[in-house]
Scaffold this active site. Structure first.
Site, short mmCIF file in Angstrom:
data_model
loop_
_atom_site.label_atom_id
_atom_site.label_comp_id
_atom_site.label_asym_id
_atom_site.label_seq_id
_atom_site.Cartn_x
_atom_site.Cartn_y
_atom_site.Cartn_z
N GLY A 75 90.95 -50.49 -65.89
CA GLY A 75 91.68 -51.60 -66.49
C GLY A 75 93.18 -51.41 -66.49
CE LYS A 76 95.02 -46.39 -62.44
NZ LYS A 76 95.19 -44.92 -62.25
CG LEU A 129 85.45 -49.33 -63.48
CD1 LEU A 129 84.89 -50.74 -63.37
CD2 LEU A 129 84.38 -48.30 -63.09
CE1 TYR A 169 92.82 -39.27 -47.08
CE2 TYR A 169 91.85 -37.31 -48.03
CZ TYR A 169 91.72 -38.60 -47.61
OH TYR A 169 90.52 -39.24 -47.73
#
Length: 346
Positions: A244-245, A242, A53
């Protein structure tokens, strides 16, 4: 906050785990420290990171997330309040030990480097980020080919890995071990080898799980139950899809999708109908679709902890508050019907 046992270990981890992979790309060091302060105040005692990361991964951000956690430990003095999980990168990342596979020498090097960046003497849970032999995760299911694998070579490597991790446990540098992006076969082989050779036992498996990707419900759920290897779920919100963006090809500024096209692979012509159906179900019942998705994951019987990730404090607060909502029987039935209609949207 609810706490669950980490496999057969003595550790009890919060049902919500603070994910960290945006730190170093989408979040600054100061923002990372703010998130850790807030998470600890909300009784989250479990943080998950990786040497790889920040994500999307680039050479310049390699190790930055662990560094940010290390400076927070040093400044806050809160190391003893956190159960810390990190991971060794698997084979194939050129700037991490020249893309070498997970083996005895790479594990030793990775652990020492992580300890330095994290400014700690020990790691509570050390995980293998992905298997050397390949896997069906990261949307590789269509190309996954186990038939080219050499069974004895894979088992020999697994034993080498366990023996090396055992030495590090004896040295006090790691406490427990876990898998990530693994299969049922891989998990069972690690368990078998550890039992046959009196080596550290896998405590957990960190795989993707959420409304849009429910592979774990099948063979791995059974493994989890009978072998007491709990799931640490990542991407319960499908990397934000999820919400919706990303619908209709949108790429909002500041999202992971803006940084990397690959980050939006969970949003596609196949997944959009499912996303819209879950959004409509949530709206019908007055729920936030992201909180609905997180709560569904939290309530699964094999779940040890759901890893959340946020790029701002508002998202972090919303995600943590998901633990307090209740999913009615009508909502659960609605989720079941959508799953029947769209069993594998991503």
């Amino acid at each position: 906050m609810k706490f669950n046992k980490l496999g057969r270990t003595e550790l009890k981890v919060s049902e919500i785990c603070l994910g960290t992979m945006t730190w170093g790309r989408q979040n600054t060091e100061q923002e990372a420290h703010q998130q850790m302060d807030y998470a600890l105040d909300r009784e989250i005692n479990f943080f998950d990171t990786a040497e790889l990361y920040a994500v999307p991964t680039i050479p310049e951000s390699y190790g930055l997330t662990e560094q940010y956690i290390g400076t927070w430990f040093k400044n806050s003095g809160n190391r003893d309040k956190v159960i810390l999980a990190t991971k060794i990168a698997g084979e194939g990342v050129p700037w991490i030990r020249d893309g070498s596979p997970i083996n005895a020498s790479s594990i030793r090097k990775a652990v020492e480097d992580s300890l330095k960046r994290l400014q700690t003497d020990y790691i509570d849970l050390y995980q293998l980020h992905w298997p050397n032999r390949g896997h069906y995760h990261f949307s590789n299911a269509h190309d996954f080919d186990p038939f080219s694998q050499d069974t004895q070579a894979e088992l020999s490597n697994m034993l080498e890995v366990l023996e090396t991790l055992d030495a590090l446990v004896r040295d006090g540098k790691i406490r427990h071990i876990g898998l990530s992006n693994e299969s049922a076969w891989g998990t069972m082989q690690y368990l078998r080898l550890s039992e046959q050779n009196d080596l550290p036992r896998v405590a957990s498996i960190q795989n993707e799980y959420g409304l849009l990707r429910r592979y774990f419900d099948h063979d791995l759920a059974e493994v989890s139950h009978h072998e007491n290897v709990g799931l640490l779920a990542y991407s319960a919100l499908a990397a934000g899809a999820l919400s919706g963006k990303y619908l209709d090809g949108q790429i909002p500024k500041g999202t992971r999708g803006e940084l990397s096209v690959g980050a939006t692979y969970r949003n596609s012509p196949q997944s959009e109908p499912a996303i819209r159906a879950y959004m409509a179900l949530a709206k019908e019942h007055g729920l936030d679709v992201c909180q609905m998705g997180l709560k569904f994951a939290l309530d699964r019987p094999f779940m040890t902890s759901v890893i959340i990730g946020a790029t701002n404090m508002e998202q972090l607060k919303t995600d943590i508050d998901a633990k307090d909502i209740v999913l009615s029987e009508d909502v659960l039935e609605g989720i079941k019907q959508i799953y029947v209609q769209y069993p594998r949207p991503i």
